[in-house]
Each structure stands twice: as C-alpha cells, then as structure tokens.
Enzyme design. Structure first.
Site, PDB file in Angstrom:
ATOM      1  CG  LEU A  43      23.519  45.625 -16.562  1.00 27.19           C
ATOM      2  CD1 LEU A  43      23.123  44.223 -16.127  1.00 27.19           C
ATOM      3  CD2 LEU A  43      24.253  45.569 -17.876  1.00 27.19           C
ATOM      4  CE  LYS A  64      15.703  51.961 -13.552  1.00 27.67           C
ATOM      5  NZ  LYS A  64      17.110  51.593 -13.775  1.00 27.67           N
ATOM      6  CE1 TYR A  97      11.448  54.409 -16.735  1.00 24.21           C
ATOM      7  CE2 TYR A  97      11.527  54.705 -14.354  1.00 24.21           C
ATOM      8  CZ  TYR A  97      12.133  54.330 -15.524  1.00 24.21           C
ATOM      9  OH  TYR A  97      13.426  53.847 -15.495  1.00 24.21           O
TER      10      TYR A  97
HETATM   11  P1  NAI Z   1      21.168  51.602 -23.013  1.00 26.79           P
HETATM   12  O1  NAI Z   1      20.237  50.655 -23.676  1.00 26.79           O
HETATM   13  O2  NAI Z   1      21.754  52.704 -23.817  1.00 26.79           O
HETATM   14  O3  NAI Z   1      22.416  50.776 -22.383  1.00 26.79           O
HETATM   15  C1  NAI Z   1      22.279  49.529 -21.785  1.00 26.79           C
HETATM   16  C2  NAI Z   1      23.637  48.875 -21.598  1.00 26.79           C
HETATM   17  O4  NAI Z   1      23.421  47.605 -20.965  1.00 26.79           O
HETATM   18  C3  NAI Z   1      24.389  48.573 -22.892  1.00 26.79           C
HETATM   19  O5  NAI Z   1      25.773  48.773 -22.674  1.00 26.79           O
HETATM   20  C4  NAI Z   1      24.122  47.085 -23.118  1.00 26.79           C
HETATM   21  O6  NAI Z   1      25.130  46.410 -23.883  1.00 26.79           O
HETATM   22  C5  NAI Z   1      24.124  46.599 -21.690  1.00 26.79           C
HETATM   23  N1  NAI Z   1      23.436  45.322 -21.497  1.00 26.79           N
HETATM   24  C6  NAI Z   1      22.134  45.019 -21.698  1.00 26.79           C
HETATM   25  N2  NAI Z   1      21.893  43.730 -21.358  1.00 26.79           N
HETATM   26  C7  NAI Z   1      23.077  43.221 -20.918  1.00 26.79           C
HETATM   27  C8  NAI Z   1      23.493  41.967 -20.410  1.00 26.79           C
HETATM   28  N3  NAI Z   1      22.649  40.946 -20.251  1.00 26.79           N
HETATM   29  N4  NAI Z   1      24.801  41.806 -20.080  1.00 26.79           N
HETATM   30  C9  NAI Z   1      25.705  42.810 -20.247  1.00 26.79           C
HETATM   31  N5  NAI Z   1      25.361  44.031 -20.687  1.00 26.79           N
HETATM   32  C10 NAI Z   1      24.073  44.231 -21.022  1.00 26.79           C
HETATM   33  O7  NAI Z   1      20.412  52.119 -21.736  1.00 26.79           O
HETATM   34  P2  NAI Z   1      20.443  53.476 -20.867  1.00 26.79           P
HETATM   35  O8  NAI Z   1      19.261  54.267 -21.214  1.00 26.79           O
HETATM   36  O9  NAI Z   1      21.783  54.092 -20.879  1.00 26.79           O
HETATM   37  O10 NAI Z   1      20.147  52.876 -19.431  1.00 26.79           O
HETATM   38  C11 NAI Z   1      21.144  52.608 -18.474  1.00 26.79           C
HETATM   39  C12 NAI Z   1      20.565  52.829 -17.089  1.00 26.79           C
HETATM   40  O11 NAI Z   1      20.190  54.207 -16.965  1.00 26.79           O
HETATM   41  C13 NAI Z   1      19.279  52.001 -16.856  1.00 26.79           C
HETATM   42  O12 NAI Z   1      19.287  51.526 -15.541  1.00 26.79           O
HETATM   43  C14 NAI Z   1      18.175  53.031 -17.052  1.00 26.79           C
HETATM   44  O13 NAI Z   1      17.007  52.728 -16.337  1.00 26.79           O
HETATM   45  C15 NAI Z   1      18.854  54.286 -16.485  1.00 26.79           C
HETATM   46  N6  NAI Z   1      18.250  55.553 -16.897  1.00 26.79           N
HETATM   47  C16 NAI Z   1      17.964  55.810 -18.217  1.00 26.79           C
HETATM   48  C17 NAI Z   1      17.318  56.986 -18.556  1.00 26.79           C
HETATM   49  C18 NAI Z   1      16.958  57.304 -19.982  1.00 26.79           C
HETATM   50  O14 NAI Z   1      16.141  58.199 -20.209  1.00 26.79           O
HETATM   51  N7  NAI Z   1      17.548  56.669 -20.949  1.00 26.79           N
HETATM   52  C19 NAI Z   1      16.950  57.993 -17.536  1.00 26.79           C
HETATM   53  C20 NAI Z   1      17.388  57.675 -16.207  1.00 26.79           C
HETATM   54  C21 NAI Z   1      17.992  56.471 -15.909  1.00 26.79           C
END
Ligand code: NAI
Length: 392
Positions: A142, A247, A238
C-alpha cells in the site's frame, strides 16, 4: 471518446484504457519470457495490487507462479456521464483479470479501503472461494495518503516532511522541467505519529491477524511488505524523515508478523526495493530528481530494472526456485543492491551538485522519467493510436 493526458501537479488525472491494458500485457509477457518459477506460491493476496510494485507482484504470482490471486486496491471507476475515464489502476486490473481468466487462473478483485474491517472481510470471503481456500503468500504494497482507524474512526494523514530541522535541497519541477530549490519543512510530533499510523506496520499486522483468525493462512505462509532506504542523499526527506519513521515501524511489524506466521511454519519480512517512478514516488520532494539521475546512470551500466523486473528477480532468485532469502543484518531482503552499488552511487553523487535546468537533459534521464510517468497512465506507447475513440 478520445482520452488525452491531463496533468495536475505530480498526478495525471486521466488514464488511457488501451495504453494501461498494453502495459499489463507487456509485463505479463516479460514474466512469461523468464520461465515458470518453481516451488512457488499457489494462492496469493496482494494488498495494493493495481499499480506499481503491487501490480508487479500480482502479475509475477499469476503468470510466473501460476497462482490464484486476490487483489485489493482503491481505484476510481469511469464516470461515463461526465466523460471521465477510470484511474490507471482500474484499467490495469480489468486487463489483468481478463488475462488471468483466459489462463484459467482464479482472480478476485476488491476495490475499497484496505484499512477498513469490511474490506478485510471481503478479502477473506474471496480467499475462501479460491481453489485452495487459503493463501500461502500475502504481499503488502500500500501507498496511501490517509487512513481511517477501524477501531476509533479517527482519520490519520501522512506527511512528507523532515525530522529535526528543515531541509533545503534541489528538486525537480516535473511539470516545467526545471531544477528548483525546495524547502522541506519539519514535522511536529503529531505529524510523525500520524504518518506512522498510515504508512507503518499497524495495518499490515491487522491484516495478518484477521487472516489468521479466519483460518485462511496456509502452512508455510509468507508475508512481505515493501520499503525503501536509498542513498544518504535522500535520507533527510526519506529515511530520516516522516516516511522513514513509518518504514522503520513497518520493519518492526515484520518481526511481530513473523512470530505469528512461525506458528504456521511461515515467515514475514520486508523487501527493500529500488527507487522507481510510480504514482506514489512522484509525490516525494527531491526523489524525482534523484530518480532521473539514477535512471541515467543505471541505464548506461545496463543495470536498470522497473517494477516487474525487480519483483520477478525477488520471486525467482530469492523467494522461490529452491533459493534462500538473502537477509541483511537487520533481517531485510535487499533488491535495491544494484541501486546502492558503490559505482552507481558515486556517479549519482558526482552529477547531483552539477545538475541545473539547462543541463537537465544532458546529465539526467529526465526524458526517461517523463515517458515512464506518462506510461503509468497508459500514455506515450508507440503501439496505441491515441487519436482513436476508446470505450472508457
Ligand atoms: P503505487 O502508488 O503505485 O501503488 C499503491 C497501491 O495502493 C495501489 O494499488 C492503490 O490502489 C493502493 N491503495 C492506496 N490506498 C489504498 C487504500 N486505502 N485501500 C486499498 N488500496 C489502496 O505505489 P508503489 O510505489 O508501488 O508503492 C508500493 C509500496 O512500495 C509502498 O510501500 C512504497 O513505499 C514501496 N516502495 C516504493 C518504491 C518506489 O520507488 N516507488 C521504492 C521502494 C519501496
């Protein structure tokens, strides 16, 4: 109707159905091209399954591991009366489901607030209806700006701020293509607390407890959540900022969840992933400039990976295929190893002080950043005719 991109700040408020569908098919093809992943998951719950790392996890589970999947996400359907397309995650999920069904794979979708008790109940019902009636992998992916506490009804909001002292740093105005200076303000105690409540491990733990109480965790069930550490350059905003506190809380929750899953001979851990352009990361100050430089350096070295490549590697070389998880000293799995390689970070660090608006395109992969950002919403694909009417 003809769907065009409409950018508002760090978001695109429209999405192209055919472009999003093509993105999903491309990811599926990549996963298939890498071959079947052996001794892997059979039934997977992905919380945050519609975009970014969660969508990649669902695709690798289904098309790399042949698993049934239940996806939980929060996406906006189209408003045909007003001519507003659905959100990208909606279209991604429509295509994923179509492809999964064509491959005879169970795929159930729950569109709603993952923080609520009701959505947890709906997910449990969907798991019970799946071929095994249980899950052997739970991915928590999430990225949310707010959370309503299911016990008290209180609404918590996350903020992207520093802790201790404010930070002036370079950032990128992605709209204008300008390198700007931003001042990231200091969070107060309440803001830190609320950010941890939203993006920390509280809700992940509630999910696992709910699944356990409902008896839907398989023997040997694994759960993992995604996090980021990055280089010292981004620490103030961050790792040492409000999001970093959340985190760290997620990492602590992994230990408690591991203890629950051990009773099922399973395990829980946090995977530290690479910085990538996603809807969530584009909202973080400083990060888009860092990512533009990082992309340039990693692409030149042939090391660049996107979400699907990162997650395919995690599943194929660590989680399954008779491999072992390679934990760091703090019990985390590191698929950010290529991003943090000394030679990569040395070059990023050398470029950082030199970059300005004039040399942005020369010293960074801003073009790559922009095209990747547009692609998140289904735009800019050479194989889609954007001048054609589409059904939204
Ligand atoms: P994203 O924004 O692409 O995906 C987020 C997802 O969460 C989506 O499927 C959205 O529909 C869902 N979501 C959001 N609020 C919601 C709610 N209240 N109920 C149900 N679903 C909900 O984000 P991303 O970047 O893929 O991030 C996912 C994880 O990966 C996070 O924990 C982030 O910190 C981590 N991450 C991201 C990195 C990056 O550079 N993008 C790097 C390392 C970790």
């Amino acid at each position: 109707m003809i769907v065009e991109p409409k950018i508002k700040g760090f978001l695109c408020i429209t999405a192209h159905p055919e472009g999003c569908a093509a993105n999903v098919r491309e990811q599926i093809e990549y996963v298939k091209s890498k071959g079947a992943i052996k001794d892997s998951c059979k039934s997977v719950l992905v919380i945050g399954s519609s975009t970014g790392y969660g969508l990649a996890s669902r695709i690798v589970s289904a098309f790399g591991c042949n698993a049934a999947t239940v996806g939980v996400f929060f996406e906006r359907p189209a408003d045909t009366a007003r001519g507003r397309p659905a959100s990208a995650g909606w279209y991604n999920t429509v295509e994923f489901t179509k492809q999964a069904q064509a491959a005879n794979l169970y795929a159930a979708n729950i569109n709603g607030d993952a923080f609520s008790d009701d959505v947890k109940k709906q997910a449990i019902e969907a798991i019970k209806k799946s071929p095994t009636g249980k899950v052997d992998l739970v991915v928590y992916s999430l990225a949310a700006p707010r959370r309503t506490d299911p016990a008290t009804g209180e609404v918590y909001k996350s903020v992207l701020k520093t802790i201790g002292q404010e930070r002036k740093d370079k950032s990128l105005d992605t709209d204008k293509g300008e390198v700007v200076e931003v001042t990231v303000p200091v969070a107060n105690e309440r803001e830190i607390f609320e950010t941890v409540k939203v993006m920390g491990g509280d809700d992940w733990e509630l999910w696992i407890k709910a699944l356990d109480e409902a008896g839907v965790l398989s023997e040997g069930c694994t759960s993992l959540a995604y996090s980021y550490i990055g280089p010292e350059l981004t620490y103030p905003i961050y790792r040492s900022g409000t999001i970093g506190m959340a985190k760290k809380d997620l990492e602590k929750a992994a230990e408690r969840i591991d203890a629950i899953l051990k009773l099922h001979r399973g395990k829980a851990f946090v995977s530290i992933n690479k910085a990538l352009v996603t809807q969530a990361s584009s909202a973080i100050p400083v990060v888009p400039l860092y990512v533009s430089i990082l992309y340039k350096v990693m692409k030149e070295k042939g090391l660049h990976e996107d979400c699907i490549r990162q997650i395919q590697r995690l599943f194929a070389t660590q989680l399954y295929n008779d491999n072992f998880l390679d934990f760091d000293d703090d019990g985390r799995v590191r698929i950010d190893n290529l991003e943090l390689r000394d030679d990569v970070q040395k070059e990023v660090f050398e470029i950082w002080p030199k970059v300005n608006t004039q040399n942005l395109n020369e010293l960074t992969d801003f073009a790559g950043y922009k095209s990747e950002f547009m692609k998140l919403f289904g735009f800019g694909r050479p194989d889609v005719d954007y001048s054609k009417d589409v059904e939204i």
